[in-house]
Design a protein around this motif. Structure first.
Motif, PDB file in Angstrom:
ATOM      1  N   LEU A 187       1.014  -9.818  16.199  1.00 17.51           N
ATOM      2  CA  LEU A 187       0.491 -10.978  15.456  1.00 17.51           C
ATOM      3  C   LEU A 187       1.095 -11.182  14.210  1.00 17.51           C
ATOM      4  O   LEU A 187       1.170 -10.047  13.339  1.00 17.51           O
ATOM      5  N   TRP A 188       1.342 -12.464  13.646  1.00 14.54           N
ATOM      6  CA  TRP A 188       1.747 -12.567  12.221  1.00 14.54           C
ATOM      7  C   TRP A 188       3.040 -12.364  11.956  1.00 14.54           C
ATOM      8  O   TRP A 188       4.015 -13.056  11.678  1.00 14.54           O
ATOM      9  N   LEU A 189       3.247 -10.970  11.756  1.00 19.39           N
ATOM     10  CA  LEU A 189       4.689 -10.187  11.333  1.00 19.39           C
ATOM     11  C   LEU A 189       5.249  -9.568  12.389  1.00 19.39           C
ATOM     12  O   LEU A 189       4.666  -9.248  13.591  1.00 19.39           O
ATOM     13  N   ASP A 190       6.568  -9.423  12.687  1.00 18.77           N
ATOM     14  CA  ASP A 190       7.148  -8.538  13.628  1.00 18.77           C
ATOM     15  C   ASP A 190       6.936  -7.103  13.453  1.00 18.77           C
ATOM     16  O   ASP A 190       6.498  -6.651  12.321  1.00 18.77           O
ATOM     17  N   GLY A 191       7.479  -6.119  14.444  1.00 18.60           N
ATOM     18  CA  GLY A 191       7.154  -4.917  14.386  1.00 18.60           C
ATOM     19  C   GLY A 191       7.909  -4.148  13.019  1.00 18.60           C
ATOM     20  O   GLY A 191       7.065  -3.204  12.464  1.00 18.60           O
ATOM     21  N   ALA A 192       9.106  -4.671  12.676  1.00 18.92           N
ATOM     22  CA  ALA A 192       9.789  -3.889  11.467  1.00 18.92           C
ATOM     23  C   ALA A 192       8.857  -4.458  10.414  1.00 18.92           C
ATOM     24  O   ALA A 192       8.910  -3.616   9.391  1.00 18.92           O
ATOM     25  N   GLN A 193       8.567  -5.552  10.279  1.00 22.12           N
ATOM     26  CA  GLN A 193       7.852  -6.189   9.021  1.00 22.12           C
ATOM     27  C   GLN A 193       6.673  -5.241   8.974  1.00 22.12           C
ATOM     28  O   GLN A 193       6.162  -4.664   7.820  1.00 22.12           O
ATOM     29  N   TRP A 194       5.693  -5.000   9.883  1.00 21.74           N
ATOM     30  CA  TRP A 194       4.578  -4.121   9.789  1.00 21.74           C
ATOM     31  C   TRP A 194       4.823  -2.654   9.457  1.00 21.74           C
ATOM     32  O   TRP A 194       3.952  -2.069   8.603  1.00 21.74           O
ATOM     33  N   THR A 195       5.752  -2.110  10.005  1.00 17.86           N
ATOM     34  CA  THR A 195       6.321  -0.876   9.351  1.00 17.86           C
ATOM     35  C   THR A 195       6.555  -0.832   7.896  1.00 17.86           C
ATOM     36  O   THR A 195       6.299   0.329   7.200  1.00 17.86           O
ATOM     37  N   ALA A 196       7.100  -1.904   7.601  1.00 12.39           N
ATOM     38  CA  ALA A 196       7.472  -2.050   6.001  1.00 12.39           C
ATOM     39  C   ALA A 196       6.206  -2.046   5.283  1.00 12.39           C
ATOM     40  O   ALA A 196       5.856  -1.577   4.277  1.00 12.39           O
ATOM     41  N   VAL A 197       5.015  -2.889   5.826  1.00 15.23           N
ATOM     42  CA  VAL A 197       3.675  -2.872   5.422  1.00 15.23           C
ATOM     43  C   VAL A 197       3.034  -1.477   5.107  1.00 15.23           C
ATOM     44  O   VAL A 197       2.574  -1.230   4.119  1.00 15.23           O
ATOM     45  N   LEU A 198       3.137  -0.774   6.083  1.00 14.56           N
ATOM     46  CA  LEU A 198       2.900   0.431   6.072  1.00 14.56           C
ATOM     47  C   LEU A 198       3.536   1.372   4.909  1.00 14.56           C
ATOM     48  O   LEU A 198       2.780   2.117   4.307  1.00 14.56           O
ATOM     49  N   ARG A 199       4.855   1.342   4.876  1.00 17.14           N
ATOM     50  CA  ARG A 199       5.643   2.077   4.000  1.00 17.14           C
ATOM     51  C   ARG A 199       5.262   1.353   2.541  1.00 17.14           C
ATOM     52  O   ARG A 199       4.912   2.402   1.674  1.00 17.14           O
ATOM     53  N   ILE A 200       4.963   0.342   2.446  1.00 20.74           N
ATOM     54  CA  ILE A 200       4.589  -0.277   0.917  1.00 20.74           C
ATOM     55  C   ILE A 200       3.301   0.503   0.617  1.00 20.74           C
ATOM     56  O   ILE A 200       2.921   0.832  -0.445  1.00 20.74           O
ATOM     57  N   GLY A 201       2.275   0.133   1.557  1.00 18.12           N
ATOM     58  CA  GLY A 201       0.859   0.526   1.326  1.00 18.12           C
ATOM     59  C   GLY A 201       0.954   2.029   1.094  1.00 18.12           C
ATOM     60  O   GLY A 201       0.028   2.527   0.058  1.00 18.12           O
ATOM     61  N   LEU A 202       1.766   3.031   1.763  1.00 16.91           N
ATOM     62  CA  LEU A 202       1.878   4.434   1.355  1.00 16.91           C
ATOM     63  C   LEU A 202       2.258   4.725  -0.056  1.00 16.91           C
ATOM     64  O   LEU A 202       1.826   5.621  -0.606  1.00 16.91           O
ATOM     65  N   GLY A 203       3.308   3.820  -0.445  1.00 16.46           N
ATOM     66  CA  GLY A 203       3.771   3.792  -1.786  1.00 16.46           C
ATOM     67  C   GLY A 203       2.773   3.561  -2.785  1.00 16.46           C
ATOM     68  O   GLY A 203       2.624   4.116  -3.883  1.00 16.46           O
ATOM     69  N   LEU A 204       2.088   2.434  -2.468  1.00 15.73           N
ATOM     70  CA  LEU A 204       0.880   2.109  -3.417  1.00 15.73           C
ATOM     71  C   LEU A 204      -0.136   3.250  -3.677  1.00 15.73           C
ATOM     72  O   LEU A 204      -0.683   3.501  -4.462  1.00 15.73           O
ATOM     73  N   TRP A 205      -0.463   3.901  -2.291  1.00 18.72           N
ATOM     74  CA  TRP A 205      -1.030   5.243  -2.016  1.00 18.72           C
ATOM     75  C   TRP A 205      -0.657   6.287  -3.260  1.00 18.72           C
ATOM     76  O   TRP A 205      -1.454   6.930  -3.821  1.00 18.72           O
ATOM     77  N   TRP A 206       0.559   6.506  -3.147  1.00 23.39           N
ATOM     78  CA  TRP A 206       0.994   7.626  -4.055  1.00 23.39           C
ATOM     79  C   TRP A 206       1.031   7.228  -5.388  1.00 23.39           C
ATOM     80  O   TRP A 206       0.837   8.136  -6.408  1.00 23.39           O
ATOM     81  N   LEU A 207       1.377   5.804  -5.745  1.00 30.10           N
ATOM     82  CA  LEU A 207       1.008   5.101  -7.229  1.00 30.10           C
ATOM     83  C   LEU A 207      -0.414   5.573  -7.515  1.00 30.10           C
ATOM     84  O   LEU A 207      -0.525   5.838  -9.012  1.00 30.10           O
ATOM     85  N   GLU A 208      -1.401   5.294  -6.872  1.00 33.84           N
ATOM     86  CA  GLU A 208      -2.778   5.537  -7.101  1.00 33.84           C
ATOM     87  C   GLU A 208      -2.921   7.065  -7.330  1.00 33.84           C
ATOM     88  O   GLU A 208      -3.667   7.412  -8.326  1.00 33.84           O
ATOM     89  N   SER A 209      -2.257   7.884  -6.573  1.00 33.67           N
ATOM     90  CA  SER A 209      -2.624   9.324  -6.883  1.00 33.67           C
ATOM     91  C   SER A 209      -2.300   9.682  -8.236  1.00 33.67           C
ATOM     92  O   SER A 209      -2.729  10.731  -8.784  1.00 33.67           O
ATOM     93  N   TRP A 210      -0.947   9.044  -8.563  1.00 35.12           N
ATOM     94  CA  TRP A 210      -0.455   9.274  -9.969  1.00 35.12           C
ATOM     95  C   TRP A 210      -1.275   8.921 -11.107  1.00 35.12           C
ATOM     96  O   TRP A 210      -1.446   9.414 -12.123  1.00 35.12           O
ATOM     97  N   ARG A 211      -1.713   7.343 -10.797  1.00 37.86           N
ATOM     98  CA  ARG A 211      -2.414   6.652 -11.744  1.00 37.86           C
ATOM     99  C   ARG A 211      -3.603   7.408 -12.134  1.00 37.86           C
ATOM    100  O   ARG A 211      -3.861   7.382 -13.471  1.00 37.86           O
ATOM    101  N   HIS A 212      -4.373   7.807 -11.148  1.00 41.05           N
ATOM    102  CA  HIS A 212      -5.842   8.359 -11.402  1.00 41.05           C
ATOM    103  C   HIS A 212      -5.753   9.711 -12.174  1.00 41.05           C
ATOM    104  O   HIS A 212      -6.869  10.096 -12.555  1.00 41.05           O
ATOM    105  N   LYS A 213      -4.640  10.451 -12.123  1.00 41.81           N
ATOM    106  CA  LYS A 213      -4.799  11.670 -12.809  1.00 41.81           C
ATOM    107  C   LYS A 213      -5.013  11.459 -14.483  1.00 41.81           C
ATOM    108  O   LYS A 213      -4.450  10.235 -14.952  1.00 41.81           O
ATOM    109  N   ASP A 214      -5.808  12.143 -14.867  1.00 40.90           N
ATOM    110  CA  ASP A 214      -6.005  12.248 -16.345  1.00 40.90           C
ATOM    111  C   ASP A 214      -4.832  13.112 -16.842  1.00 40.90           C
ATOM    112  O   ASP A 214      -4.782  14.274 -16.938  1.00 40.90           O
ATOM    113  N   LYS A 215      -3.646  12.059 -17.560  1.00 41.46           N
ATOM    114  CA  LYS A 215      -2.314  12.961 -17.600  1.00 41.46           C
ATOM    115  C   LYS A 215      -2.454  14.087 -18.867  1.00 41.46           C
ATOM    116  O   LYS A 215      -1.908  14.995 -18.830  1.00 41.46           O
ATOM    117  N   LYS A 216      -3.475  13.788 -19.918  1.00 38.55           N
ATOM    118  CA  LYS A 216      -3.436  14.667 -20.929  1.00 38.55           C
ATOM    119  C   LYS A 216      -3.727  15.959 -20.541  1.00 38.55           C
ATOM    120  O   LYS A 216      -3.342  16.986 -20.801  1.00 38.55           O
TER     121      LYS A 216
END
Length: 149
Positions: free
Chosen positions: A4-33
């Protein structure tokens, strides 16, 4: 395969991008100091010291404990690089495999924490799906540059 809506390759790209955002959130939420001052490695050392597997305790003491600043920077910058690589689709197969390895390391270290296990298992599964479905072929710099085709 019909989807539905997107083709299979696009859905796997959505998963990839979502995983990337998850990694960015892991980095962002760290108290860097605190993180770069050794807080994250001190916390991990406490977890490793009480680990049920001797190989994890010894491995942590041998590899991580003598290099707390280096390891703190390695972990934080790896999470940032993984997030950017997956969102942008740059060096994607390398990012997917590196993320899979990092999640498996986190999973083994945090074997007692069911919440962490769930997150790391899910991220590892998405990495594997992204890798084996060649998720870099859609909506990525890799595809635009003709890499990994």
């Amino acid at each position: 395969m019909e989807t539905l809506w997107l083709d299979g390759a696009q859905w796997t790209a959505v998963l990839r991008i979502g995983l990337g955002l998850w990694w960015l959130e892991s980095w962002r939420h760290k108290d860097k100091k605190d993180w770069f001052a050794g807080g994250g490695i001190r916390w991990a050392a406490g977890v490793a010291a009480e680990h049920r597997w001797d190989v994890v305790r010894r491995g942590f003491d041998l590899v991580v404990k003598p290099r707390p600043r280096l390891m703190a920077h390695l972990v934080a910058h790896a999470e940032l690089a993984l997030g950017l690589g997956l969102v942008l689709g740059f060096l994607t197969p390398i990012a997917l495999l590196a993320g899979l390895v990092l999640n498996l390391i986190y999973l083994v270290l945090m074997i007692h924490d069911w919440g962490e296990q769930g997150q790391n298992l899910m991220m590892a599964l998405i990495s594997a799906v992204g890798f084996f479905t060649l998720s870099w072929q859609t909506w990525s710099l890799d595809a635009a540059l003709g890499w990994f085709l």
